[in-house]
Design an enzyme around this catalytic site. Structure first.
Site, PDB file in Angstrom:
ATOM      1  N   LYS A  52      84.409  27.981  18.915  1.00  0.00           N
ATOM      2  CA  LYS A  52      84.444  26.950  17.918  1.00  0.00           C
ATOM      3  C   LYS A  52      84.668  27.732  16.555  1.00  0.00           C
ATOM      4  CE  LYS A  52      82.229  23.333  20.340  1.00  0.00           C
ATOM      5  NZ  LYS A  52      80.989  22.589  20.869  1.00  0.00           N
ATOM      6  N   GLN A  96      74.983  22.771  19.501  1.00  0.00           N
ATOM      7  CA  GLN A  96      75.713  22.864  20.924  1.00  0.00           C
ATOM      8  C   GLN A  96      74.640  22.276  22.086  1.00  0.00           C
ATOM      9  OE1 GLN A  96      78.844  23.872  21.272  1.00  0.00           O
ATOM     10  NE2 GLN A  96      78.324  23.285  23.629  1.00  0.00           N
ATOM     11  N   ASP A 119      80.150  15.840  15.380  1.00  0.00           N
ATOM     12  CA  ASP A 119      80.412  15.803  16.759  1.00  0.00           C
ATOM     13  C   ASP A 119      80.303  14.259  17.025  1.00  0.00           C
ATOM     14  OD1 ASP A 119      80.439  18.083  18.646  1.00  0.00           O
ATOM     15  OD2 ASP A 119      78.255  18.346  18.331  1.00  0.00           O
TER      16      ASP A 119
HETATM   17  N1  GUN Z   1      78.448  20.342  24.977  1.00  0.00           N
HETATM   18  C1  GUN Z   1      79.500  20.109  25.679  1.00  0.00           C
HETATM   19  N2  GUN Z   1      80.436  19.502  24.822  1.00  0.00           N
HETATM   20  C2  GUN Z   1      79.814  19.428  23.579  1.00  0.00           C
HETATM   21  C3  GUN Z   1      80.436  18.909  22.418  1.00  0.00           C
HETATM   22  O1  GUN Z   1      81.456  18.119  22.043  1.00  0.00           O
HETATM   23  N3  GUN Z   1      79.342  19.128  21.322  1.00  0.00           N
HETATM   24  C4  GUN Z   1      78.420  19.798  21.375  1.00  0.00           C
HETATM   25  N4  GUN Z   1      77.627  19.814  20.204  1.00  0.00           N
HETATM   26  N5  GUN Z   1      77.772  20.240  22.586  1.00  0.00           N
HETATM   27  C5  GUN Z   1      78.321  19.969  23.625  1.00  0.00           C
END
Ligand code: GUN
Length: 291
Positions: A52, A96, A119
């Site tokens: 990311k 995350q 998110d």
């Molecule tokens: N863990 C798995 N997918 C995601 C996501 O799209 N965002 C976040 N913050 N954590 C995740």
């Protein structure tokens, strides 16, 4: 033999469009910024967070990383999030998931300013999505919609079967696909661990979305001829022949399912690049709102 839905290529195309929006923002003195929080050292989470941040850098966006040890207290994390909420350089905040067990995930998510919740996990954004109001859409579900759209898959009237009911994928993607919208307007069935005779359901699917979190969940005999299969799974399978010691596999048995499907997403290179792209998209949108 199924045709591949190339998530990487579709992601590149969308990122090119985003780049010009970013350049426009920068010309007006605003650099879109994303604050990324990682608690602990789960290897999959480390690699997602790194990807990311790299994607932000590639498009000329700003990102700041907060890495905290696994035994960090909830109060410390809440205080970090509060500072990020106040930080004008950060238009988006991403914590995350999953968080270590001692933390209340919902409580942490609720501490994020909904305006910065790129998110789309905050109850305000989840609620708005459900009601069809303007909001940040969760990244993996929105990425799946874009993959279907870019591949000219008609969702209106289609039988969609979703495997999995997580807050991150199953619940929101099901909701987005039955909205009166395009893409959307589908008849959606959500299957989960208590579903009896899973195959009876999956065989009805024109579009099968698999987010079960387990490799080999769907095999060729469970798929209708000509179906579109979206594999959301990312599983690390130990593999001595690989330098990293593992290979990535989805939740779908690719060899048998690709014999039946018309279109299928590969793992890696299907849904994953789209999730990251939708995160960038939400962060750019958040920065544009601050102009
Ligand atoms: N863990 C798995 N997918 C995601 C996501 O799209 N965002 C976040 N913050 N954590 C995740």
């Amino acid at each position: 033999m199924a045709k591949l839905i190339d998530g990487k290529q579709i992601a590149v195309k969308i990122r090119e469009e985003l780049k010009s929006r970013i350049d426009k923002l920068k010309a007006q003195g605003v650099t879109p910024g994303l604050g990324v929080v990682l608690v602990g050292e789960d290897p999959a989470s480390v690699s997602y967070v790194t990807a990311k941040e790299r994607a932000c850098a590639e498009l000329g966006m700003f990102s700041s990383e907060t890495r905290l040890p696994a035994d960090t207290g909830e109060a410390e994390l809440l205080s970090r999030i509060n500072s990020m909420n106040q930080d004008p350089k950060l238009h988006g905040i991403l914590v995350q998931l999953p968080l270590p067990r001692h933390m209340d995930e919902q409580k942490i998510i609720m501490a994020i300013d909904p305006e910065k919740d790129v998110d789309g996990f905050h109850p305000v954004n989840a609620g708005k999505m459900l009601l069809g109001q303007d909001c940040y859409l969760p990244c993996t579900p929105n990425g799946i919609l874009k993959l279907l759209e870019e591949s000219d898959v008609e969702t209106s009237g289609a039988e969609v079967v979703v495997l999995g009911r997580s807050n991150i994928v199953g619940k929101p993607v099901a909701n987005l696909l039955f909205r009166k919208a395009n893409p959307g307007n589908a008849t959606v069935t959500v299957c989960h661990t208590a579903t009896r005779n899973l195959k009876e359901h999956t065989l009805q699917a024109d579009i099968l979305i698999v987010a079960a979190g387990r490799p080999g969940t769907v095999t060729g005999d469970m798929v209708k001829e000509g179906a579109v299969v979206i594999d959301v799974g990312v599983n690390r399978i130990p593999d001595e022949s690989k330098k990293r010691g593992y290979r990535l596999e989805g939740d779908v048995d690719f060899a048998s399912v690709s014999q039946k499907a018309a279109l299928i997403t590969p793992v890696p290179g299907g849904v994953g690049p789209m999730t990251i792209t939708m995160l960038l998209l939400n962060t750019v949108a958040a920065a544009e709102k601050r102009l």
